[in-house]
Structures are given as structure tokens and as C-alpha cells.
Design an enzyme around this catalytic site. Structure first.
Site, PDB file in Angstrom:
ATOM      1  N   SER A 330       5.581  -1.216   5.821  1.00 54.69           N
ATOM      2  CA  SER A 330       5.609  -2.022   4.599  1.00 54.69           C
ATOM      3  C   SER A 330       6.475  -3.269   4.706  1.00 54.69           C
ATOM      4  O   SER A 330       6.517  -4.068   3.768  1.00 54.69           O
ATOM      5  CB  SER A 330       6.142  -1.167   3.441  1.00 54.69           C
ATOM      6  OG  SER A 330       5.372  -0.011   3.317  1.00 54.69           O
ATOM      7  N   ASP A 354      -3.574   1.566  -9.882  1.00 59.33           N
ATOM      8  CA  ASP A 354      -3.214   2.397  -8.732  1.00 59.33           C
ATOM      9  C   ASP A 354      -3.222   3.859  -9.125  1.00 59.33           C
ATOM     10  O   ASP A 354      -2.256   4.363  -9.674  1.00 59.33           O
ATOM     11  CB  ASP A 354      -1.819   1.991  -8.207  1.00 59.33           C
ATOM     12  CG  ASP A 354      -1.350   2.921  -7.092  1.00 59.33           C
ATOM     13  OD1 ASP A 354      -2.173   3.710  -6.561  1.00 59.33           O
ATOM     14  OD2 ASP A 354      -0.164   2.842  -6.734  1.00 59.33           O
ATOM     15  N   ASP A 369      -1.833   6.077  -1.289  1.00 50.25           N
ATOM     16  CA  ASP A 369      -0.576   5.409  -1.590  1.00 50.25           C
ATOM     17  C   ASP A 369       0.528   6.381  -1.206  1.00 50.25           C
ATOM     18  O   ASP A 369       0.344   7.595  -1.257  1.00 50.25           O
ATOM     19  CB  ASP A 369      -0.473   5.087  -3.077  1.00 50.25           C
ATOM     20  CG  ASP A 369       0.612   4.071  -3.357  1.00 50.25           C
ATOM     21  OD1 ASP A 369       0.275   2.922  -3.686  1.00 50.25           O
ATOM     22  OD2 ASP A 369       1.819   4.428  -3.222  1.00 50.25           O
ATOM     23  N   HIS A 375       1.233   4.105  -8.742  1.00 46.90           N
ATOM     24  CA  HIS A 375       2.279   3.370  -9.436  1.00 46.90           C
ATOM     25  C   HIS A 375       1.882   2.962 -10.846  1.00 46.90           C
ATOM     26  O   HIS A 375       2.581   2.213 -11.507  1.00 46.90           O
ATOM     27  CB  HIS A 375       2.660   2.125  -8.635  1.00 46.90           C
ATOM     28  CG  HIS A 375       3.376   2.460  -7.361  1.00 46.90           C
ATOM     29  ND1 HIS A 375       2.702   2.743  -6.181  1.00 46.90           N
ATOM     30  CD2 HIS A 375       4.686   2.583  -7.078  1.00 46.90           C
ATOM     31  CE1 HIS A 375       3.580   3.002  -5.227  1.00 46.90           C
ATOM     32  NE2 HIS A 375       4.791   2.923  -5.744  1.00 46.90           N
ATOM     33  N   CYS A 389       3.980  -0.825  -3.383  1.00 46.85           N
ATOM     34  CA  CYS A 389       2.723  -0.217  -3.794  1.00 46.85           C
ATOM     35  C   CYS A 389       1.637  -0.454  -2.750  1.00 46.85           C
ATOM     36  O   CYS A 389       1.227  -1.578  -2.490  1.00 46.85           O
ATOM     37  CB  CYS A 389       2.289  -0.813  -5.143  1.00 46.85           C
ATOM     38  SG  CYS A 389       0.647  -0.279  -5.626  1.00 46.85           S
TER      39      CYS A 389
END
Lengths: 628, 381
Positions: A330, A354, A369, A375, A389
């Protein structure tokens, strides 16, 4: 009996004798002529030859080794020094009985089997008469004393002083400065005529790190003297003298204090820290753990020591900062978010829903996720970065497409070597359609873009590349060459800009604020590092990289996974967020969570750099030349 | 005897010679030989000074030996030949006893027993035999009909063989060969038949193989191998010969100048003041110096042969011929070995190399030559 009865014929005897003298005379003249011709040949015909030989005997060109350049950190602390070291050598021609001498020496100093083997090897090689062959380096005071006492019975044994490289801070700079070592046969074979001359008085050469990269500058120019020597190799007089030129000193951007902080923060973990000064590209900290003591290599590492280092599972010889290629996870999100804004794929208000997974049309696969359940209904860019996210970035990546991702990431230095002044750097991998065709022989699938967007799959980056990316982000798209050496001799380094990607100030601010929320936001993934108060603002991004692929429906459960298969923890950040000075990338192998394993290390580095509060213990430690 | 023949054949010439040589003859001095010897000694001392590293110590020592040697030469020259002939067997026998003693109680150097210590003074008994063998052989053969018969040759070979073998046992191959040579050459001058000579040469050639395998010591073999290829062991066995050839060759025609030889003064040349002194001479005085030295030797040898031819009887002839030829052998072997023509054996350069004992023996030999040269006509028969 009968001859007594005969009468001697004196005339005949005299005649015989005269003839024999004639024969003898011819013999004498003939043989003396042979001798004369021999001398004529040596002295007239082959005269020039022997003059050369005689001069070669008499006049010796001796190389005077230059003093190797010293290496200092940014504050002038000595990192690589030359220290006198005492070497025990043996002149074979002066020993009565070599074996006996060797035995005797071994009763006085420690000589291990390896020293002995090396010595015997050297003995077999071509050498000058009366050349001393080293047997043991780094004699202790005690050993020197014992040798001195027994000198009278040790014909041909010499103790000589030479300057030997020493790294006072030891392991702290093993992966940046590297080390010098004895010139080996392969290196010798690679020398051209000129190099051979330059190293004629020098026994060591840079093997790794800065010592290797700046070898030619650090070495200096060899001096020489023509000396007349006698058969014992003793110098009788110096005929001429050309002084050596010392190597250039290096002053680094690296800061011993920061190195120390980073090193201690990593503690016994496997990982690395790279910290880059945003304005110059100067690398102020570059640590890879575990490390090793470079001093071991200077005079030849023992086989046992080398074996231990080489076979350790923790790979202490492996320079993770430049050679460790990890999935960045990430940590790519801020850069990709900026790309989305740049290509107008998204704006600050664009949001996605999400539910905890993402699906492509005509693809049954669930792209998960990291947060089970997702999220929430409306996740915009700020939140997507703050809370990392994944679904937002699946969507972004899908819509942006690999070509634009590849192009934009390239501006941040992904997939290419950074050009740092340390050898053996790796380039990582920043996938593209062309790459996949070439490497895998397959077309690009939309799902591939999703993996790239999460910094997984084929994406690989070194900690140094991540630091460069972060620094580029901090400097609004200006990518500089990372650099360790700040001053080479008298020449100050001019920062070098490799690439400039025009970034809209508003776009940048969105990303900057989102990254600040990672640390300072209520739900930021790295908010834990604020503990104890934070007087400046850090803009960062956590990351987690899978070591092993997970099946679709498999849950990652740390307690069930073997330690070395656990996720790598990453954190990239710059600070102060409003006017960035320092960019940091941290990787802790198998550290699991960027937030808890990697981010606190970055905070310590920022503190040390920005607040400049060396602790009393640290100062004492450094002031002591690295001796605890 | 033969003197009578000479008088009868050339009376005027003889009378003339007698008048001129009167004083010298009564002192038993051969003037040409004396002058040549003094010239050679002086040249030798000059070279020695340089070879010994400009130290007067060796030169003084050598000069003392020269003085002793010349005195010894004069004394020996006074001994009547008949007395030499009579004493020869006793000296020879005494020498053999000493050689046996050496083997039993002698002291050595470099693995060989050659020296006998007598009250702080050391000497090599083999030196005695260097003179005793030719004197004995000349005496033995001159009393026989010449050319010698097989029986006398056989006896002569026994007389030569005993000391040769004893010295070989020390072991000292070089000296034993030189002593054998000094005896055999008497046989040669006595008219040894050519078939014997040819046979001996064939025998010697066929003896090379057993010599190599059963008689020669490893160090002796090494010397021969070194001669053939000195580069094989540059720093060990080949060092001496390589360095001496370098010294000689680098001297060129005119040499590097007295005291300026780098090979010897920087100690590259081993044994520079003893066996290898010719290399110093060649380096510093060049080929011209070598020519001068060889000329002196040639004159001395020529004078020796002249003395031999003019000698009164067979004893004088054989002895003078043998001594003269032996001198030549020393010169040839030394100059040959230093320049890499011959294997290295410990043979000094006559009158030039530093070393007392061998010098005294040599001078005694010249004394014998002078005695032969100045022998008064004996009125016999």
C-alpha cells in the site's frame, strides 16, 4: 726387473718428453682459447644482456603506496580510518630452515591453518629474491613483544608496520561504506598495465559499497623510488623519489547519529531504513540489518567467520537497502492517488462503495479489501489513503489502466535503478504490458492492473526506490539522484535532478493531507506513532506486503503462519508535512503491520533528524569511536 | 747424464748461459718466473682489495701469506733434486697417514671432513699430496726405462689411486681429481702409450654412469645439473653461477672500474674473494683485465714448460712438466667454472684467490720448479 739391466736412453726420453710437452702445449693453448672465447662471449657478445641483468639486480623500483582517503560522516565523524597494523613476514632466503622457523614462530604467535595455507600458496608464486611473505596480520602488542624477545633465534622473520583500513563504527556502515580487502587473483588478473602499476604498493582494494564505488578516488596515486639494493634486499641509497599522492577524502551525507538510531530501532529485526534529504537527494541514513563487522574482511576474513556470515538464514551480507526487492504494498497508494488526480481519473470528491471486496465484470474473482466488511458506502481519496482502502484503489487502477500507472510510476523512479553512488543496486520491477509480454508471454489482463495498484504481484521495489519515490512525492514531482557522498576531496556535490513531473499544487495538497491523516487522523493507520506527542507533522503511508499468496477464501492468520512467512511491514513518510525536509522508507521483514512494526522506526529517524536531540548515551557512544 | 749431451752439442751457448745466470743460479732463483709471479701476486692483491669489500684486512692477510709463500719458495728451491727424490716416499707416506687421520678425527665444513687441527692451526693434509704425488711419481718413473711398461704404469696408478680414494672419501671430489690428474700427467709426460691414453678415455667415459649413480654425492650431482641449467633454481643452486656470469658479462671490454663492481660490492656475488674472484676481476677490469691475467698465466706456463724441457734429467723434466700442467689445470678449471663452462668445484684461482694453505702449496711448487731450473750440472757417469 729387466729395465735395470737395460741402459736408459736419455736422448730418447728427452725426445719423447719434448713431444709430450708439445702435445700438452697444444692442449693448454686450445683449452685456454676455449676459456677466452667464453669470456669474450659473456663480456662482448652478450654484454648488453648482462648489463641489464646487473642493473635489474642492483636498481629496484619500489612503489610507495599512497594513503587511502578517509571517510567522514556529514558532521565530520571519522568512519573509515587507516591504522598502523603489525604484520609478521618471513624472508625465506634468510631462514636457516623454513619449517623449523615456522614451527618456532607458531610457539610465539597464533598462526592458524588458514594463515599457513595462504603463506605456502604465496611461497609458491613468482616473487623477487628476499621478498618478505606475510604470515600473520594484526599482531597484538603481546605477540610483538614475544617476537622481539626471541628475535635472535628467528632469522628471516620480520615484523613490519603497514596502514590497514579500520572502520571505527563497525557494522553500522557495513552496507553503505562496505569494506576493502586483499586484492585477490581474479582482481589481479583483471588489472591492465596501468592499474597494475597503481596498485604496485597497495595490497587492498575496495570490495563493496563506497569503498568499491570510489575506489579510484580513495586509492590516490602511487609514488615510487629507485633504490640501489644489495643482495640481501637492503636499501643502500635512494636514487630518486616520486612522492605518492594521498587518496581523496570523502564526506558523506550519512549521519552516524541517524545510522545509529535507525540501527537500534531495527534492533534484532531483519529490515532496512533509508532516509533521504528531500532538497538534495543526499542519503542521511541507510541501514540494513542484520549487518556484519566490515573490519573482519580487511586483512582477510577467516573461513569460519565467513561461513557463519554466508550461511546465516538472516543474510547479514545481503544489502537489503539496494538489493532487497519487496512488494511495496500500500505504500504506492499516495503516488497512485496523485496519478488518478493527474490523469483526472478521479477528483477529491469521487467515491466508491466498499463492501469489503471488488469484482470486475466477467471475472468471478473477489478482490478483497484488507478490512473485512469494507470501509463503508462512500470512500473518497482522502479516506482511501488514510485508512488504506483497497477497494478504492482497485477501482482507481482499473479505470486508470496499466499504461498510465506505468508512466506515472516511472517518473517516481519505480522499476529503474536510482543511480546512487553504491555498486550492485537492483532495479526492482514496475510492470507494464510490454514487460508482461516479454517476461511471461501473456497479454495484460485487467486484473493485473488491480494487483499493481495494490503493490502486489509482480511489483517489486527496493527500500531505496521507495525512499526516492517518497522524496519525489514530497518535492512535488522532482526526482533527484540519491547520493551518499557530499564532498569528494574538495569538490562539493551538486544535487542532480533526474526527472520532473509537473504536479498541480492543489492535487499535491490533497495527497499531502491524506498522508498526514495516516499519522495524525483519528482513524489513520499509523496514528500509533503519535504516542508521546509529536511536535511536527508527518505525512506517511503504511504498507503490508504478502510473503506468500493467499487462496481466495483463505484468511490470513498470523498465529498460524510461520514467522518467516509472515507479511513484511512497510512505512514510507516525509516530514515536516508542510515543508518536507526528509523522506524515509522502512521495511521490516515479516514485521506484519506497517503501522506497528515499521512506522515507529521512521518516527525515531525523523525525531533524530528534525529535532536534533542526541541523547547523552549516543554522543558518548559516537565520541568513543563506536566502542561501547 | 743429459747435461753432458747438452754441453757437447752446444758448448758456446751453454757457457754464455752459465755466465749470465751465475748469481741467480747460485741463489736457485729463476728470474723470469720470479718476475711473473710477483706481477701476478700484485695484480691479485689489487683485485682482492676490491673483492673483499675495500677492506685491508684480507689484503694484509694475503700479503703475509705471499711473503711466507715467497720465503717458502726460496727454501724449497735450495733443496737438491736428489734429496727431494729420496724424501718423496716418506712425505707421501706421511701424507697418507694424515689423510687416514682426517677421516678418523678430522673436522669438517659443509658435510665434508677435510681439516686436521694441530694446536690451533688447521690444515688440509690433501695439500701435502698435491706436491708429494707428482714428486713421487716423477721419481718412480724416472728411475725406470721410459716409456713406462704396463707393470710400472700399474704401480704408478696404485700410487696415485690410494690418496685419490682417501680424499674422495672425505668427500672432496674436486681435490681428489686434481691430485689424480697431477699423477697421471707425470705418466703422460713419461711417454705413456697412446693406446693406454685412448683406453683410459674410453674407460672414463664408460665410468660416468656408475660414477653418477654410486660415487657422486647429491650435492655433487646438483652442481653438474646446475651447470646444465642454472635457471632451474635461480635462488638456490643456480644463484652463484647466474650472479658470476652476470658479473663477468656486465664488465664488458673495459670493465666498470676498480672498486666499482656492483655485483661484488652489493654482495650479489658469493665467494667473491675466494673461488669466484675472477668474476670480480672481469667485472671491474673487463675483458682487458681477463686478457692481462691470462697472459700472465700463459707466460708462467710457458716458462714452466721451458724449464721442463731444459731440465737436467727425466726426474726434473717430468716433475716440472707435471707441476706446470697442474697449474694450468687450476687456472682452466677455476676460470671455466666461474664462467659457467664447468661444474662448480672448489678450485681457487692460483695466486689471486684469497686463501693461505693453497697459496703456500703453490709457492712450494714454484720452489720445486726453480730448483729444477737452477740445478747444477752434476758430474756423473
Amino acid at each position: 726387473m729387466s729395465d735395470h739391466l737395460q741402459i736408459k736412453d736419455h736422448h730418447r726420453e728427452a725426445r719423447i718428453f719434448a713431444r709430450r710437452v708439445g702435445v700438452a702445449g697444444v692442449l693448454v693453448v686450445g683449452l685456454l682459447a676455449v676459456v677466452f672465447l667464453r669470456y669474450y662471449r659473456l663480456q662482448i657478445v652478450e654484454h648488453e644482456d648482462y648489463v641489464t641483468r646487473s642493473d635489474r639486480n642492483r636498481v629496484q623500483v619500489q612503489a610507495i603506496p599512497p594513503t587511502r582517503g578517509l571517510i567522514y560522516d556529514r558532521r565530520g565523524r571519522l568512519l573509515a580510518d587507516n591504522r598502523p597494523s603489525y604484520t609478521l613476514s618471513i624472508v625465506r632466503e634468510q631462514t636457516q630452515d623454513l619449517e623449523q622457523t615456522l614451527e618456532q614462530v607458531q610457539t610465539l604467535v597464533d598462526v592458524d591453518a588458514e594463515d599457513l595455507a595462504t603463506f605456502r600458496e604465496r611461497l609458491k608464486q613468482r616473487r623477487r629474491p628476499y621478498e618478505a611473505i606475510p604470515l600473520r596480520y594484526r599482531l597484538s602488542e603481546d605477540e610483538i613483544a614475544r617476537l622481539a624477545v626471541n628475535e635472535y633465534q628467528l632469522d628471516g622473520v620480520e615484523v613490519s608496520a603497514e596502514l590497514v583500513r579500520h572502520y571505527p563504527l563497525g557494522a553500522l556502515f557495513a552496507h553503505s561504506i562496505g569494506y576493502v580487502g586483499r586484492i585477490n587473483e581474479r582482481e589481479l588478473a583483471a588489472f591492465d598495465e596501468e592499474a597494475y602499476a597503481r596498485y604496485s604498493g597497495t595490497h587492498t582494494i575496495g570490495k563493496l559499497g563506497l569503498e568499491k564505488y570510489y575506489e579510484s578516488d580513495l586509492l590516490g596515486q602511487v609514488g615510487s623510488q629507485h633504490v640501489e639494493i644489495n643482495a640481501r634486499g637492503r636499501i643502500l641509497r635512494v636514487l630518486d623519489y616520486q612522492p605518492p599522492e594521498a587518496g581523496k577524502n570523502l564526506t558523506l551525507f550519512l549521519d552516524a547519529q541517524l545510522q545509529q538510531v535507525a540501527h537500534e530501532a531495527l534492533a534484532d529485526k531483519r529490515g532496512s531504513v533509508v532516509a533521504i534529504e528531500v532538497a538534495t537527494g543526499g542519503v542521511v541514513a541507510m541501514v540494513s540489518t542484520p549487518a556484519f563487522d566490515p573490519n573482519l574482511f580487511v586483512t582477510g576474513i577467516s573461513f569460519a567467520d565467513y561461513k557463519a556470515l554466508n550461511e546465516s538464514r538472516d543474510l547479514p551480507l545481503f544489502n537489503r537497502t539496494l538489493q532487497g526487492q519487496y512488494p511495496p504494498g500500500s505504500t504506492l497508494k499516495p503516488m497512485l492517488g496523485l496519478a488518478g488526480l493527474f490523469y483526472k481519473v478521479v477528483d477529491a470528491n469521487y467515491s466508491v462503495r466498499d463492501p469489503g471486496f471488488y469484482q470486475l465484470e466477467n471475472d468471478e474473482r473477489f478482490y478483497r479489501d484488507w478490512k473485512k466488511g469494507g470501509h463503508g458506502a462512500r470512500v473518497a481519496l482522502h479516506t482511501a489513503i488514510e485508512q488504506s482502502c483497497d477497494v478504492y484503489f482497485y477501482d482507481l487502477s482499473f479505470r486508470m489502466g496499466i499504461d498510465r500507472m506505468h508512466e506515472f510510476g516511472g517518473h517516481f523512479g519505480l522499476g529503474q535503478t536510482t543511480g546512487i553512488d553504491v555498486p550492485h543496486e537492483r532495479s526492482g520491477n514496475w510492470p507494464s504490458k510490454a514487460w508482461k509480454r516479454k517476461a511471461r508471454g501473456l497479454p495484460w489482463f485487467p486484473g493485473d492492473s488491480l494487483n499493481v495498484g495494490l503493490g502486489q504481484g509482480a511489483v517489486l521495489a527496493t527500500p531505496l526506490q521507495l525512499a526516492v519515490m517518497t522524496s519525489t512525492l514530497a518535492d512535488k514531482g522532482v526526482r533527484r539522484k540519491p547520493r551518499l557522498v557530499r564532498r569528494l576531496g574538495d569538490v562539493e556535490y551538486e544535487p542532480e535532478i533526474l526527472d520532473t513531473q509537473a504536479i498541480d499544487a492543489a492535487d499535491w495538497l490533497i495527497i499531502d493531507q491524506a498522508m498526514q491523516s495516516v499519522v495524525h487522523g483519528l482513524r489513520g493507520t499509523a496514528q500509533g506513532i503519535r504516542r508521546g506527542g509529536l511536535s511536527y507533522r508527518i505525512a506517511g503511508k503504511t504498507g503490508t506486503a504478502q510473503v506468500v499468496g493467499m487462496a481466495q477464501d483463505e484468511e490470513y492468520d498470523a498465529s498460524k503462519v510461520e514467522e518467516r512467512l509472515r507479511d513484511h511491514a512497510l512505512f514510507v513518510a516525509f516530514a515536516p508535512a508542510e515543508a518536507p525536509k526528509l523522506a524515509v522508507a522502512v521495511i521490516v521483514e515479516n514485521g506484519e503491520h506497517g503501522s506497528s512494526a515499521a512506522a515507529p522506526i521512521a518516527r525515531k529517524v525523523f525525531d533524530a533528524y528534525l529535532l536534533d536531540t542526541p541523547t547523552a548515551a549516543d554522543s558518548a557512544w559516537l565520541g568513543n569511536g563506536g566502542q561501547p | 747424464m743429459s747435461g753432458g749431451d747438452f754441453r757437447r752439442s752446444m758448448p758456446e751457448a751453454h757457457a754464455d748461459l752459465r755466465r749470465k745466470a751465475g748469481l741467480m743460479q747460485s741463489l736457485h732463483i729463476d728470474l723470469p718466473l720470479l718476475v711473473l709471479l710477483m706481477a701476478l701476486s700484485a695484480f691479485g692483491l689489487i683485485v682482492l682489495y676490491s673483492a673483499a669489500g675495500s677492506e685491508l684486512h684480507y689484503v694484509k692477510r694475503q700479503a703475509v701469506f705471499f711473503v711466507l709463500g715467497f720465503i717458502g719458495m726460496f727454501i724449497v728451491a735450495q733443496i737438491p733434486l736428489s734429496m727431494m727424490q729420496r724424501w718423496a716416499p716418506w712425505v707421501y707416506a706421511g701424507g697418507l697417514i694424515l689423510l687416514v687421520l682426517v677421516l678418523l678425527v678430522g673436522t669438517g665444513a659443509k658435510g665434508a671432513q677435510r681439516w686436521l687441527g694441530v694446536g690451533g692451526f688447521r690444515f688440509q693434509p690433501s695439500e701435502i699430496l698435491k706436491l708429494a704425488v707428482p714428486v713421487l711419481l716423477a721419481g718412480y718413473l724416472s728411475r725406470r726405462l721410459l716409456p713406462p711398461t704396463f707393470k710400472h704404469i700399474a704401480w704408478a696408478l696404485v700410487l696415485i689411486g690410494v690418496p685419490t680414494v682417501l680424499i674422495l672419501k672425505q668427500p672432496d671430489l674436486g681435490t681428489s681429481l686434481l691430485i689424480a690428474q697431477s699423477g697421471v700427467i707425470v705418466l703422460f709426460f713419461a711417454g705413456l702409450g697412446w693406446r693406454y691414453i685412448l683406453g683410459a678415455l674410453i674407460l672414463a667415459a664408460s665410468a660416468l654412469y656408475p660414477m653418477w649413480h654410486y660415487v657422486m654425492h647429491d650435492y655433487q650431482k646438483q652442481r653438474v645439473l646446475t651447470l646444465l641449467n642454472p635457471e632451474a633454481d635461480k635462488l638456490g643452486a643456480g644463484w652463484n653461477i647466474i650472479q658470476s656470469k652476470t658479473a663477468i658479462g656486465s664488465g664488458g671490454l673495459e670493465g666498470k672500474g676498480w672498486l666499482s663492481g656492483t655485483q661484488s660490492h652489493l654482495n650479489f656475488l658469493p665467494e667473491s674473494h675466494t673461488d669466484f674472484i675472477i668474476a670480480v676481476l672481469a667485472e671491474e677490469f673487463g675483458l682487458l683485465g681477463v686478457i692481462l691475467l691470462m697472459a700472465l698465466y700463459v707466460f708462467i706456463i710457458a716458462r714452466g714448460f721451458m724449464i721442463a724441457i731444459k731440465a737436467q734429467d727425466s726426474f726434473g723434466r717430468l716433475l716440472a712438466g707435471a707441476l706446470t700442467f697442474t697449474l694450468f689445470v687450476y687456472v682452466f678449471v677455476n676460470m671455466g667454472m666461474v664462467s659457467g663452462l664447468l661444474p662448480i668445484v672448489g678450485v681457487p684461482l692460483p695466486l689471486v684467490s684469497h686463501g693461505g694453505t693453497s697459496l703456500l702449496t703453490l709457492m712450494a711448487g714454484f720452489g720445486v720448479l726453480m730448483a729444477i731450473s737452477t740445478e747444477r750440472r752434476r758430474v756423473t757417469l
